[in-house]
Design a protein around this motif. Structure first.
Motif, PDB file in Angstrom:
ATOM      1  N   PHE A  76      15.679 -46.937  56.051  1.00 37.23           N
ATOM      2  CA  PHE A  76      14.473 -46.619  55.631  1.00 37.23           C
ATOM      3  C   PHE A  76      13.890 -45.082  54.403  1.00 37.23           C
ATOM      4  O   PHE A  76      13.065 -45.881  54.022  1.00 37.23           O
ATOM      5  CB  PHE A  76      13.697 -45.901  57.568  1.00 37.23           C
ATOM      6  N   LEU A  77      14.077 -44.944  54.454  1.00 38.47           N
ATOM      7  CA  LEU A  77      13.805 -43.427  54.228  1.00 38.47           C
ATOM      8  C   LEU A  77      14.162 -43.876  52.343  1.00 38.47           C
ATOM      9  O   LEU A  77      12.573 -43.454  51.361  1.00 38.47           O
ATOM     10  CB  LEU A  77      14.813 -41.540  54.037  1.00 38.47           C
ATOM     11  N   LEU A  78      14.656 -44.514  51.721  1.00 39.53           N
ATOM     12  CA  LEU A  78      14.700 -43.936  49.985  1.00 39.53           C
ATOM     13  C   LEU A  78      13.920 -45.436  49.545  1.00 39.53           C
ATOM     14  O   LEU A  78      13.062 -44.383  48.671  1.00 39.53           O
ATOM     15  CB  LEU A  78      16.447 -44.482  49.882  1.00 39.53           C
ATOM     16  N   PRO A  79      13.732 -46.398  50.379  1.00 42.46           N
ATOM     17  CA  PRO A  79      12.601 -47.216  49.485  1.00 42.46           C
ATOM     18  C   PRO A  79      11.196 -46.509  49.733  1.00 42.46           C
ATOM     19  O   PRO A  79      10.579 -46.973  48.945  1.00 42.46           O
ATOM     20  CB  PRO A  79      12.803 -48.552  50.924  1.00 42.46           C
ATOM     21  N   THR A  80      11.366 -46.007  50.648  1.00 47.41           N
ATOM     22  CA  THR A  80       9.773 -45.448  51.464  1.00 47.41           C
ATOM     23  C   THR A  80       9.767 -43.945  50.115  1.00 47.41           C
ATOM     24  O   THR A  80       8.964 -44.540  49.929  1.00 47.41           O
ATOM     25  CB  THR A  80       9.827 -44.686  53.006  1.00 47.41           C
ATOM     26  N   PHE A  82      10.122 -44.134  47.526  1.00 46.12           N
ATOM     27  CA  PHE A  82       9.895 -44.523  45.801  1.00 46.12           C
ATOM     28  C   PHE A  82       8.404 -45.437  45.999  1.00 46.12           C
ATOM     29  O   PHE A  82       8.092 -45.861  45.027  1.00 46.12           O
ATOM     30  CB  PHE A  82      11.299 -46.068  45.546  1.00 46.12           C
ATOM     31  N   LEU A  83       8.565 -46.304  47.484  1.00 46.76           N
ATOM     32  CA  LEU A  83       7.448 -47.108  47.063  1.00 46.76           C
ATOM     33  C   LEU A  83       6.110 -46.641  47.760  1.00 46.76           C
ATOM     34  O   LEU A  83       5.108 -46.774  47.415  1.00 46.76           O
ATOM     35  CB  LEU A  83       8.046 -48.369  48.200  1.00 46.76           C
ATOM     36  N   MET A  84       5.988 -45.720  48.662  1.00 47.23           N
ATOM     37  CA  MET A  84       4.867 -44.847  49.353  1.00 47.23           C
ATOM     38  C   MET A  84       4.770 -43.400  48.727  1.00 47.23           C
ATOM     39  O   MET A  84       3.627 -42.942  48.604  1.00 47.23           O
ATOM     40  CB  MET A  84       4.973 -44.733  50.331  1.00 47.23           C
ATOM     41  N   HIS A  85       4.974 -42.928  47.563  1.00 47.15           N
ATOM     42  CA  HIS A  85       5.109 -41.820  47.277  1.00 47.15           C
ATOM     43  C   HIS A  85       5.022 -41.408  45.703  1.00 47.15           C
ATOM     44  O   HIS A  85       6.558 -40.710  44.979  1.00 47.15           O
ATOM     45  CB  HIS A  85       6.087 -41.026  48.333  1.00 47.15           C
ATOM     46  N   ALA A  86       4.762 -43.038  44.852  1.00 45.35           N
ATOM     47  CA  ALA A  86       5.002 -42.877  43.183  1.00 45.35           C
ATOM     48  C   ALA A  86       4.387 -42.004  42.581  1.00 45.35           C
ATOM     49  O   ALA A  86       3.476 -42.420  42.437  1.00 45.35           O
ATOM     50  CB  ALA A  86       4.948 -44.359  43.468  1.00 45.35           C
ATOM     51  N   PHE A  87       4.612 -40.767  43.331  1.00 43.46           N
ATOM     52  CA  PHE A  87       3.746 -39.708  42.009  1.00 43.46           C
ATOM     53  C   PHE A  87       3.961 -39.414  40.457  1.00 43.46           C
ATOM     54  O   PHE A  87       2.592 -39.002  40.458  1.00 43.46           O
ATOM     55  CB  PHE A  87       4.833 -38.343  42.874  1.00 43.46           C
ATOM     56  N   ALA A 110      16.846 -38.789  53.153  1.00 45.21           N
ATOM     57  CA  ALA A 110      18.502 -39.559  52.825  1.00 45.21           C
ATOM     58  C   ALA A 110      18.986 -38.447  52.962  1.00 45.21           C
ATOM     59  O   ALA A 110      20.306 -39.125  53.118  1.00 45.21           O
ATOM     60  CB  ALA A 110      17.342 -39.912  52.017  1.00 45.21           C
ATOM     61  N   GLY A 111      18.974 -37.696  52.087  1.00 50.38           N
ATOM     62  CA  GLY A 111      20.141 -36.858  51.776  1.00 50.38           C
ATOM     63  C   GLY A 111      21.146 -36.388  53.138  1.00 50.38           C
ATOM     64  O   GLY A 111      22.316 -35.699  53.309  1.00 50.38           O
TER      65      GLY A 111
END
Length: 139
Positions: A76-80, A82-87, A110-111
């Motif tokens: 869940f965390l890795l795609p989120t 990049f997709l939701m927090h593309a600063f 994620a780490g």
């Protein structure tokens, strides 16, 4: 040590379980936001990610194949991140900063999830206060 690991598991999962409830009860609003961020099939993505959060969070918290639960949270965390927090796409400084915080939070969690996966897989049945042992075994 067993009690400390149990407390840590529960505290780690509070965020994920709370998010799961939001995903599953406020699906329409969250899908609108996900769609605005470019997530394909946002309603299905929100429901799917809610189920992922719920399953992973409960598995880690209760110690039911906690290693697999930790991996589900990483999925869940890795795609989120990049997709939701593309600063890097933001132009306003405040938006850029807020999205960077979300991005780094998701990467950090994620780490931690990967470390938990390794910890649960390695410790196996020696780790007490779980309902099952690990699904994966790292030696």
């Amino acid at each position: 040590m067993d009690v400390l690991v149990l407390i840590g598991r529960i505290l780690f999962c509070v965020l994920f379980l709370n998010s799961a409830v939001g995903h599953l009860t406020k699906t329409k609003a969250m899908a609108g936001y996900a769609g605005s961020r470019g997530v394909p099939a946002p309603a299905a993505a929100v429901l799917g990610s809610g189920c992922l959060l719920l399953a992973g969070g409960l598995m880690v918290a209760f110690g039911v194949w906690a290693d697999l639960g930790a991996l589900l949270l990483v999925v869940f965390l890795l795609p989120t991140a990049f997709l939701m927090h593309a600063f890097w796409k933001e132009t306003a400084e405040q938006s850029k900063t807020m999205e960077m915080v979300g991005f780094l939070k998701d990467l950090s969690l994620a780490g931690a999830g990967l470390m938990l996966f390794a910890f649960f897989s390695y410790a196996g049945h020696d780790l007490g206060l779980t309902l099952t042992g690990p699904l994966f075994h790292i030696s």
